[in-house]
Design an enzyme around this catalytic site. Structure first.
Site, PDB file in Angstrom:
ATOM      1  N   HIS A   1     -11.463  -7.324  -2.036  1.00 50.39           N
ATOM      2  CA  HIS A   1     -10.716  -6.663  -0.953  1.00 50.39           C
ATOM      3  C   HIS A   1     -11.376  -7.017   0.371  1.00 50.39           C
ATOM      4  CE1 HIS A   1      -8.041  -3.601  -2.972  1.00 50.39           C
ATOM      5  NE2 HIS A   1      -8.643  -4.186  -3.998  1.00 50.39           N
ATOM      6  N   GLY A   2     -10.674  -6.721   1.445  1.00 47.61           N
ATOM      7  CA  GLY A   2     -11.260  -6.937   2.764  1.00 47.61           C
ATOM      8  C   GLY A   2     -11.641  -8.392   2.976  1.00 47.61           C
TER       9      GLY A   2
ATOM     10  N   ASP B   1      -1.169  -1.555  -3.922  1.00 50.21           N
ATOM     11  CA  ASP B   1      -2.512  -1.705  -3.347  1.00 50.21           C
ATOM     12  C   ASP B   1      -3.103  -0.315  -3.055  1.00 50.21           C
ATOM     13  OD1 ASP B   1      -4.665  -3.113  -2.243  1.00 50.21           O
ATOM     14  OD2 ASP B   1      -3.756  -3.178  -0.242  1.00 50.21           O
ATOM     15  N   HIS B   2      -4.311  -0.063  -3.500  1.00 56.41           N
ATOM     16  CA  HIS B   2      -5.008   1.210  -3.221  1.00 56.41           C
ATOM     17  C   HIS B   2      -4.219   2.452  -3.632  1.00 56.41           C
ATOM     18  CE1 HIS B   2      -8.475  -0.522  -1.203  1.00 56.41           C
ATOM     19  NE2 HIS B   2      -7.638  -1.376  -0.626  1.00 56.41           N
TER      20      HIS B   2
ATOM     21  N   SER C   1       0.854  -1.197   0.000  1.00 59.26           N
ATOM     22  CA  SER C   1       0.000   0.000   0.000  1.00 59.26           C
ATOM     23  C   SER C   1       0.887   1.243   0.000  1.00 59.26           C
ATOM     24  CB  SER C   1      -0.869   0.005   1.257  1.00 59.26           C
ATOM     25  OG  SER C   1      -0.029   0.166   2.393  1.00 59.26           O
TER      26      SER C   1
ATOM     27  N   HIS D   1     -12.577  -3.612   5.057  1.00 66.34           N
ATOM     28  CA  HIS D   1     -11.192  -3.703   5.530  1.00 66.34           C
ATOM     29  C   HIS D   1     -11.132  -3.810   7.057  1.00 66.34           C
ATOM     30  CE1 HIS D   1     -10.403  -1.748   1.526  1.00 66.34           C
ATOM     31  NE2 HIS D   1      -9.549  -2.744   1.506  1.00 66.34           N
TER      32      HIS D   1
ATOM     33  N   LYS E   1     -15.511  -6.940  10.557  1.00 70.31           N
ATOM     34  CA  LYS E   1     -16.199  -6.882   9.263  1.00 70.31           C
ATOM     35  C   LYS E   1     -17.711  -7.015   9.384  1.00 70.31           C
ATOM     36  CE  LYS E   1     -12.187  -8.789   6.871  1.00 70.31           C
ATOM     37  NZ  LYS E   1     -11.587  -7.504   6.497  1.00 70.31           N
TER      38      LYS E   1
ATOM     39  N   SER F   1      -9.947 -10.905   4.583  1.00 69.89           N
ATOM     40  CA  SER F   1      -9.380 -11.675   5.698  1.00 69.89           C
ATOM     41  C   SER F   1     -10.490 -12.405   6.452  1.00 69.89           C
ATOM     42  CB  SER F   1      -8.630 -10.751   6.667  1.00 69.89           C
ATOM     43  OG  SER F   1      -7.334 -10.493   6.195  1.00 69.89           O
TER      44      SER F   1
ATOM     45  N   ASP G   1      -4.581  -8.847   4.322  1.00 72.15           N
ATOM     46  CA  ASP G   1      -3.608  -8.092   5.108  1.00 72.15           C
ATOM     47  C   ASP G   1      -3.838  -8.333   6.602  1.00 72.15           C
ATOM     48  OD1 ASP G   1      -1.832  -6.341   6.184  1.00 72.15           O
ATOM     49  OD2 ASP G   1      -2.577  -4.546   5.215  1.00 72.15           O
TER      50      ASP G   1
HETATM   51  P1  13P Z   1      -8.224  -7.211   5.029  1.00 75.20           P
HETATM   52  O1  13P Z   1      -8.260  -6.036   5.951  1.00 75.20           O
HETATM   53  O2  13P Z   1      -9.488  -8.000   5.112  1.00 75.20           O
HETATM   54  O3  13P Z   1      -7.024  -8.067   5.188  1.00 75.20           O
HETATM   55  O4  13P Z   1      -8.182  -6.617   3.528  1.00 75.20           O
HETATM   56  C1  13P Z   1      -6.959  -6.283   2.929  1.00 75.20           C
HETATM   57  C2  13P Z   1      -7.140  -5.560   1.655  1.00 75.20           C
HETATM   58  O5  13P Z   1      -8.199  -5.477   1.075  1.00 75.20           O
HETATM   59  C3  13P Z   1      -5.938  -4.941   1.076  1.00 75.20           C
HETATM   60  O6  13P Z   1      -6.237  -4.193  -0.052  1.00 75.20           O
HETATM   61  O1  G3H Z   2      -6.535  -2.403   2.228  1.00 74.36           O
HETATM   62  C1  G3H Z   2      -5.539  -1.925   2.725  1.00 74.36           C
HETATM   63  C2  G3H Z   2      -4.483  -2.673   3.383  1.00 74.36           C
HETATM   64  O2  G3H Z   2      -4.944  -3.357   4.495  1.00 74.36           O
HETATM   65  C3  G3H Z   2      -3.306  -1.782   3.637  1.00 74.36           C
HETATM   66  O3  G3H Z   2      -3.392  -1.120   4.843  1.00 74.36           O
HETATM   67  O4  G3H Z   2      -2.707   1.245   4.358  1.00 74.36           O
HETATM   68  O5  G3H Z   2      -2.430   0.242   6.654  1.00 74.36           O
HETATM   69  O6  G3H Z   2      -0.966  -0.488   4.761  1.00 74.36           O
HETATM   70  P1  G3H Z   2      -2.318   0.047   5.176  1.00 74.36           P
HETATM   71 ZN    ZN Z   3      -8.171  -3.241   0.025  1.00 74.64          ZN
END
Ligand code: 13P
Ligand code: G3H
Ligand code: ZN
Length: 311
Positions: free
Chosen positions: A211-212, A82-83, A50, A180, A184, A214, A256
């Protein structure tokens, strides 16, 4: 060995209804822990950083760590942004060697999201890189993004088709109920898999991204809490829902939070069990092993991508 795009790995995944894990990296132990799991499982691999990870570790360090990992393990890896918040960070990452970037224009109205995504796609494709974009808005908190549940919106299938057609984007992140972070769902977890099916039916050749995703395993929350943490009520996406999504066009599953949880739970345990300890290699090494165990499980039992690197 080289940094590669997601093109071939997504083609295979889309055909065979499995997904590739995209694991967030921030430091050497996390990179090594994930790579060891991918090697063990002979799986294709996406490592993603990220903007905050880049600020923390610096892109030169991240790229050189991945080069070392690829050389040692004799594998190719996709390094993905990422993002990405704007065109400039996408361009900087592409120029420094990333072969895949996400432009996250999900906070903008449709036309503006199309406009900035198209600009990144045009730049990336000339440079041989691929682009992920996002339509719809996930709830949740990360360093750079903070979307309340009230502001979250699910992806509209027709808009998704229009978006892909107008931007030429290589993959699309969709909002179907994930968020995220570690919290959740308040009640029973639920994803809008019917919506996902509709999106996939309209753009069957476009790899979709979750995404999101986990799962926030209860045993990791319990271990964190047992050894001094305070993460009450954490809840993730059940693993069977991720598997169901992988059979409906989802080719990339972002993880993540679970990596953070696995590493933290193990380090917390280490310090309680070894109050005399202060060698970072001991506790970071334990954390690294926990990351490997988590990622191996995900690749084998959740993504279904074991063996994909040899196919
Ligand atoms: P989690 O917070 O569910 O691990 O999602 C990570 C994510 O989407 C990173 O882009
Ligand atoms: O979706 C985002 C990831 O979990 C990255 O998080 O910006 O804290 O690195 P971060
Ligand atoms: Zn994400």
């Amino acid at each position: 060995m080289a940094l590669i795009t997601t093109k071939k790995m997504f083609e295979k995944a889309l055909k065979a209804d499995y997904a590739i894990g995209a694991f967030n990296v921030n430091n050497m132990e996390i990179v090594q822990g994930i790579v060891a799991a991918a090697v063990e499982e002979q799986s294709d691999l996406i490592l993603q950083a990220s903007g905050s990870a880049i600020k923390y570790a610096h892109s030169g360090y991240l790229i050189h760590m991945l080069e070392a990992a690829m050389e040692e393990a004799n594998i190719d890896i996709c390094l993905h942004l990422d993002h990405g918040a704007d065109f400039d960070i996408c361009r900087e990452c592409i120029d420094s060697g990333f072969k895949s970037v996400m432009i996250d224009g999900s906070k903008y109205p449709l036309e503006k999201n199309i406009e900035i995504t198209k600009k990144v796609v045009d730049y990336a494709h000339i440079s041989g890189a691929v682009v992920e974009a996002e339509l719809g808005k996930l709830a949740g908190v990360e360093d750079a993004v903070n979307v309340s549940a009230a502001d979250a919106t699910y992806t509209d299938p027709e808009e998704a088709a229009e978006f892909v057609y107008k931007t030429g984007v290589d993959s699309l992140a969709v909002a179907i109920g994930t968020s995220h972070g570690a919290y959740k769902f308040k009640g029973t977890p639920k994803l809008d898999l019917e919506r996902l099916e509709k999106i996939h039916a309209l753009i069957p050749d476009t790899p979709l991204v979750l995404h999101g995703a986990s799962s926030v395993p209860a045993e990791l929350t319990a271990q964190c809490n047992e050894y001094g943490g305070q993460i009450p009520g954490a809840q993730g996406v059940p693993e069977d829902m991720i598997r169901a999504a992988a059979a409906k066009g989802v080719c990339k599953v972002n993880v993540d939070t679970d990596i953070r949880m696995a590493m933290t739970a193990e380090i917390r345990k280490y310090f309680i069990e070894h109050p005399e300890g202060f060698d970072p290699r001991s506790y970071l090494g334990a954390g690294r092993d926990a990351v490997t165990a988590l990622v191996s499980h995900k690749i084998r039992n959740v993504m279904g991508s074991s063996g994909s690197a040899v196919k």
